[in-house]
Scaffold this motif. Structure first.
Motif, PDB file in Angstrom:
ATOM      1  N   ALA A   1      96.553 -29.429 -81.406  1.00 35.01           N
ATOM      2  CA  ALA A   1      97.311 -29.623 -82.893  1.00 35.01           C
ATOM      3  C   ALA A   1      96.639 -28.490 -83.883  1.00 35.01           C
ATOM      4  N   LEU A   2      95.612 -27.805 -83.523  1.00 33.04           N
ATOM      5  CA  LEU A   2      95.109 -26.786 -84.427  1.00 33.04           C
ATOM      6  C   LEU A   2      95.757 -25.330 -84.083  1.00 33.04           C
ATOM      7  N   LYS A   3      96.194 -25.281 -82.790  1.00 34.90           N
ATOM      8  CA  LYS A   3      97.054 -24.250 -82.398  1.00 34.90           C
ATOM      9  C   LYS A   3      98.400 -24.101 -83.145  1.00 34.90           C
ATOM     10  N   LEU A   4      99.001 -25.589 -83.024  1.00 34.52           N
ATOM     11  CA  LEU A   4     100.184 -25.364 -83.702  1.00 34.52           C
ATOM     12  C   LEU A   4     100.266 -25.386 -85.120  1.00 34.52           C
ATOM     13  N   LYS A   5      99.264 -25.984 -85.812  1.00 34.49           N
ATOM     14  CA  LYS A   5      99.563 -25.921 -87.130  1.00 34.49           C
ATOM     15  C   LYS A   5      98.907 -24.221 -87.579  1.00 34.49           C
ATOM     16  N   GLU A   6      98.116 -23.812 -86.693  1.00 30.89           N
ATOM     17  CA  GLU A   6      97.724 -22.217 -86.905  1.00 30.89           C
ATOM     18  C   GLU A   6      98.762 -21.408 -87.240  1.00 30.89           C
ATOM     19  N   ILE A   7      99.764 -21.429 -86.357  1.00 30.89           N
ATOM     20  CA  ILE A   7     100.711 -20.318 -86.170  1.00 30.89           C
ATOM     21  C   ILE A   7     102.142 -20.767 -86.456  1.00 30.89           C
TER      22      ILE A   7
ATOM     23  N   ALA B   1      79.732 -24.769 -83.424  1.00 24.17           N
ATOM     24  CA  ALA B   1      80.728 -23.723 -83.515  1.00 24.17           C
ATOM     25  C   ALA B   1      81.639 -24.044 -84.458  1.00 24.17           C
ATOM     26  N   CYS B   2      82.644 -23.345 -84.745  1.00 21.03           N
ATOM     27  CA  CYS B   2      83.539 -23.409 -85.652  1.00 21.03           C
ATOM     28  C   CYS B   2      85.230 -23.403 -84.901  1.00 21.03           C
ATOM     29  N   GLY B   3      86.072 -24.015 -85.405  1.00 15.98           N
ATOM     30  CA  GLY B   3      87.245 -24.069 -85.012  1.00 15.98           C
ATOM     31  C   GLY B   3      87.517 -24.345 -83.459  1.00 15.98           C
ATOM     32  N   THR B   4      88.425 -23.352 -82.772  1.00 16.66           N
ATOM     33  CA  THR B   4      88.576 -23.590 -81.291  1.00 16.66           C
ATOM     34  C   THR B   4      87.202 -23.480 -80.570  1.00 16.66           C
ATOM     35  N   GLY B   5      86.271 -22.838 -80.994  1.00 19.37           N
ATOM     36  CA  GLY B   5      84.907 -22.860 -80.464  1.00 19.37           C
ATOM     37  C   GLY B   5      84.310 -24.224 -80.395  1.00 19.37           C
ATOM     38  N   TYR B   6      84.662 -24.845 -81.596  1.00 26.76           N
ATOM     39  CA  TYR B   6      83.995 -26.188 -81.701  1.00 26.76           C
ATOM     40  C   TYR B   6      84.715 -27.119 -80.687  1.00 26.76           C
TER      41      TYR B   6
ATOM     42  N   SER C   1      88.104 -13.105 -87.892  1.00 26.79           N
ATOM     43  CA  SER C   1      86.700 -13.431 -87.755  1.00 26.79           C
ATOM     44  C   SER C   1      86.348 -13.624 -89.191  1.00 26.79           C
ATOM     45  N   VAL C   2      85.443 -14.883 -89.557  1.00 28.22           N
ATOM     46  CA  VAL C   2      85.324 -15.511 -90.836  1.00 28.22           C
ATOM     47  C   VAL C   2      83.845 -15.367 -90.872  1.00 28.22           C
ATOM     48  N   THR C   3      83.545 -14.130 -91.843  1.00 32.38           N
ATOM     49  CA  THR C   3      82.165 -13.807 -91.857  1.00 32.38           C
ATOM     50  C   THR C   3      81.758 -14.121 -93.333  1.00 32.38           C
TER      51      THR C   3
ATOM     52  N   GLY D   1      95.078 -11.654 -80.896  1.00 31.90           N
ATOM     53  CA  GLY D   1      95.918 -12.637 -81.704  1.00 31.90           C
ATOM     54  C   GLY D   1      94.751 -13.415 -82.609  1.00 31.90           C
ATOM     55  N   VAL D   2      95.147 -13.824 -83.755  1.00 29.00           N
ATOM     56  CA  VAL D   2      94.181 -14.526 -84.599  1.00 29.00           C
ATOM     57  C   VAL D   2      94.032 -16.068 -83.815  1.00 29.00           C
ATOM     58  N   ALA D   3      95.296 -16.641 -83.346  1.00 29.07           N
ATOM     59  CA  ALA D   3      95.054 -17.738 -82.718  1.00 29.07           C
ATOM     60  C   ALA D   3      94.292 -17.706 -81.328  1.00 29.07           C
ATOM     61  N   SER D   4      93.021 -18.395 -81.106  1.00 23.78           N
ATOM     62  CA  SER D   4      92.364 -18.144 -79.837  1.00 23.78           C
ATOM     63  C   SER D   4      92.866 -18.593 -78.719  1.00 23.78           C
ATOM     64  N   THR D   5      93.033 -17.903 -77.679  1.00 24.64           N
ATOM     65  CA  THR D   5      93.727 -18.517 -76.517  1.00 24.64           C
ATOM     66  C   THR D   5      92.582 -18.334 -75.199  1.00 24.64           C
TER      67      THR D   5
ATOM     68  N   PHE E   1      75.475 -22.282 -79.092  1.00 24.91           N
ATOM     69  CA  PHE E   1      76.402 -21.828 -79.939  1.00 24.91           C
ATOM     70  C   PHE E   1      77.625 -21.177 -79.295  1.00 24.91           C
ATOM     71  N   VAL E   2      78.697 -21.517 -79.740  1.00 26.32           N
ATOM     72  CA  VAL E   2      79.790 -21.071 -79.114  1.00 26.32           C
ATOM     73  C   VAL E   2      80.610 -20.026 -80.317  1.00 26.32           C
ATOM     74  N   SER E   3      80.908 -19.000 -79.874  1.00 27.64           N
ATOM     75  CA  SER E   3      81.695 -17.819 -80.681  1.00 27.64           C
ATOM     76  C   SER E   3      82.434 -16.855 -79.853  1.00 27.64           C
ATOM     77  N   GLN E   4      83.635 -16.591 -80.158  1.00 26.50           N
ATOM     78  CA  GLN E   4      84.293 -15.601 -79.622  1.00 26.50           C
ATOM     79  C   GLN E   4      83.915 -14.436 -80.214  1.00 26.50           C
ATOM     80  N   SER E   5      83.885 -14.025 -81.696  1.00 23.04           N
ATOM     81  CA  SER E   5      83.611 -13.010 -82.297  1.00 23.04           C
ATOM     82  C   SER E   5      82.018 -12.629 -82.216  1.00 23.04           C
ATOM     83  N   GLY E   6      81.233 -13.742 -82.440  1.00 21.92           N
ATOM     84  CA  GLY E   6      79.877 -13.651 -82.744  1.00 21.92           C
ATOM     85  C   GLY E   6      79.322 -13.075 -83.820  1.00 21.92           C
ATOM     86  N   GLU E   7      80.453 -13.289 -84.954  1.00 25.88           N
ATOM     87  CA  GLU E   7      80.360 -13.032 -86.300  1.00 25.88           C
ATOM     88  C   GLU E   7      80.434 -14.166 -87.145  1.00 25.88           C
ATOM     89  N   THR E   8      80.899 -15.182 -86.744  1.00 23.40           N
ATOM     90  CA  THR E   8      81.200 -16.104 -87.737  1.00 23.40           C
ATOM     91  C   THR E   8      80.063 -16.794 -88.504  1.00 23.40           C
ATOM     92  N   ALA E   9      80.212 -16.560 -89.838  1.00 20.04           N
ATOM     93  CA  ALA E   9      79.183 -16.366 -90.967  1.00 20.04           C
ATOM     94  C   ALA E   9      78.324 -18.114 -90.668  1.00 20.04           C
TER      95      ALA E   9
HETATM   96  C1  F6R Z   1      91.374 -20.781 -83.668  1.00 21.08           C
HETATM   97  C2  F6R Z   1      90.475 -19.818 -84.107  1.00 21.08           C
HETATM   98  C3  F6R Z   1      89.431 -20.119 -85.022  1.00 21.08           C
HETATM   99  C4  F6R Z   1      87.935 -19.492 -84.404  1.00 21.08           C
HETATM  100  C5  F6R Z   1      87.038 -19.853 -85.347  1.00 21.08           C
HETATM  101  C6  F6R Z   1      85.757 -19.524 -84.728  1.00 21.08           C
HETATM  102  O1  F6R Z   1      92.670 -20.379 -83.001  1.00 21.08           O
HETATM  103  O2  F6R Z   1      90.787 -18.766 -83.832  1.00 21.08           O
HETATM  104  O3  F6R Z   1      89.324 -21.482 -85.335  1.00 21.08           O
HETATM  105  O4  F6R Z   1      88.104 -20.435 -83.234  1.00 21.08           O
HETATM  106  O5  F6R Z   1      87.134 -19.226 -86.650  1.00 21.08           O
HETATM  107  O6  F6R Z   1      85.688 -18.059 -84.442  1.00 21.08           O
HETATM  108  P1  F6R Z   1      84.514 -17.580 -83.574  1.00 21.08           P
HETATM  109  O7  F6R Z   1      84.833 -18.241 -82.147  1.00 21.08           O
HETATM  110  O8  F6R Z   1      84.850 -16.153 -83.450  1.00 21.08           O
HETATM  111  O9  F6R Z   1      83.340 -17.855 -84.042  1.00 21.08           O
END
Ligand code: F6R
Length: 365
Positions: free
Chosen positions: A239-245, A55-60, A361-363, A153-157, A101-109
């Motif tokens: 740490a990720l949450k704090l630096k992001e926002i 996964a990426c980011g918070t999903g990781y 969402s980072v596509t 919110g861009v920061a995932s909670t 795989f773990v993804s909020q958006s389901g679109e992370t490239a």
């Molecule tokens: C952190 C955050 C990002 C996402 C990452 C993966 O707050 O939002 O690190 O977690 O870009 O995104 P998804 O889960 O949509 O694949």
């Protein structure tokens, strides 16, 4: 619609007791207490000996907690990679029975590319996703939905805590399938998971105390986050949450790594957030905290009544959470970390819901 809340992020933090409970209901029959899989998945965990998580980011970081869960409760060995590395590091997948795989958006490239890579290698695939009409949900062989609802919110909670809930329930399911967890233990563990909404709500009640702390944090330019075992991924996520926002430079470390380098950073200006429920890692974490205190570091201790009573250092800003079984600590301790990042950012006047340089969402890879 933000309702009565000033930002989507805060609204989404407050939604967690409810959505974490909903997500639990997708993986546990709440009348019998038995784990189950949603209709969109048919994984036979009894044949799974090794998993690859990515996964990426918070999903990781959710997946990192997932690895601890699967290894502890199901004795399934887990490989874990950020998706941008999984795809390219040419790891042999022949003995991997399931790629998750773990993804909020389901679109992370990167996550999507990793899913396609696993499929091309002939590995069975599953995805924990929050958006059920997303590309990852369409392409994974098994779909494991989180029921967080839309996250703006861009920061995932709330997606994060729902991912943790799904992973905890799946690990129990896997443990049962592999004969590692007895039916009685299954009931006990799922009863424990049902306590999550109440405990998350208790943690949210710490908000005004954390807001005070955030006033201090907002004057800093660096912060360290430490945790061990189940709390190590939380240190990274905090740490990720704090630096992001808030744009404060923050690093999360396994507490035991401190003396292998980062302790050089400690002086009396450095805040060190320690995630230390009184679990099996507590004594070891406590000695790391003492090392920080001896060098003048400002300790912010997230613990429970037993951890606070241990008085491991003379001076610490202590936030006392309810006591709870270990499996719940990642879910509940996420809340003060989210609130700390949120209120620090509010203090600093940054754009909490749309932080600079970030997209929801980072596509693109
Ligand atoms: C952190 C955050 C990002 C996402 C990452 C993966 O707050 O939002 O690190 O977690 O870009 O995104 P998804 O889960 O949509 O694949």
């Amino acid at each position: 619609d933000k309702g009565n809340h000033r930002h989507f992020m805060l609204k989404e933090i407050y939604e967690q007791p409810e959505v974490v409970g909903h997500t639990l209901g997708a993986f546990v029959d709440l009348t019998t207490g038995r784990t189950r899989l949603p209709a969109s998945a048919s994984i036979d965990f009894s044949t799974v000996g090794r998993m690859a998580l990515s996964a990426c980011g918070t999903g990781y970081y959710a997946a990192l907690v997932g690895r601890y869960y699967f290894e502890r409760y199901a004795r399934i060995a887990c490989d874990l990679d950020v998706a941008s590395e999984f795809r390219y590091r040419e790891s042999p997948l022949d003995d991997v029975d399931l790629a998750l795989f773990v993804s909020q958006s389901g679109e992370t490239a990167d996550t999507l590319a990793s899913l396609r890579h696993a499929k091309a290698e002939g590995v069975d695939t599953a995805a924990i996703v929050n958006v059920d009409e997303s590309t990852i949900a369409r392409e994974a062989a098994h779909v494991l939905p989180t029921l967080a609802g839309p996250e703006i919110g861009v920061a995932s909670t709330k997606a994060f805590t729902c991912q943790l809930m799904a992973l905890a329930a799946l690990a129990i399911r896997a443990g049962v399938a592999k004969g590692r967890i007895s039916p009685a233990q299954e009931l006990e563990l799922t009863r424990t998971l049902q306590e999550a909404p109440r405990l998350v709500n208790e943690a949210i009640k710490l908000e005004s105390q954390i807001e005070q702390l955030a006033r201090e944090m907002a004057t800093k330019s660096h912060a360290l986050f430490l945790g061990r075992g189940f709390s190590f991924p939380l240190a990274m996520e905090g740490a990720l949450k704090l630096k992001e926002i808030s744009y404060i430079h923050a690093e999360g470390y396994a507490a035991g790594e401190l003396k292998h380098g980062p302790i050089a950073l400690i002086d009396d200006t450095m805040p060190v957030v320690v995630i230390a429920p009184h679990d099996r890692s507590f004594e070891k974490t406590a000695s790391n905290v003492q090392e920080v205190a001896a060098r003048g570091g400002k300790i912010i201790l997230l613990t429970d009544a037993r951890g606070a009573a241990a008085r491991i250092v003379d001076e610490a800003y202590t936030i006392v959470l309810p006591e709870m079984p270990e499996i719940l600590t990642p879910i509940v301790y996420a809340i003060p970390l989210q609130l700390l990042a949120y209120h620090t950012a509010v203090q600093m006047g940054t754009d909490v819901d749309q932080p600079r340089n970030l997209a929801k969402s980072v596509t693109v890879e």
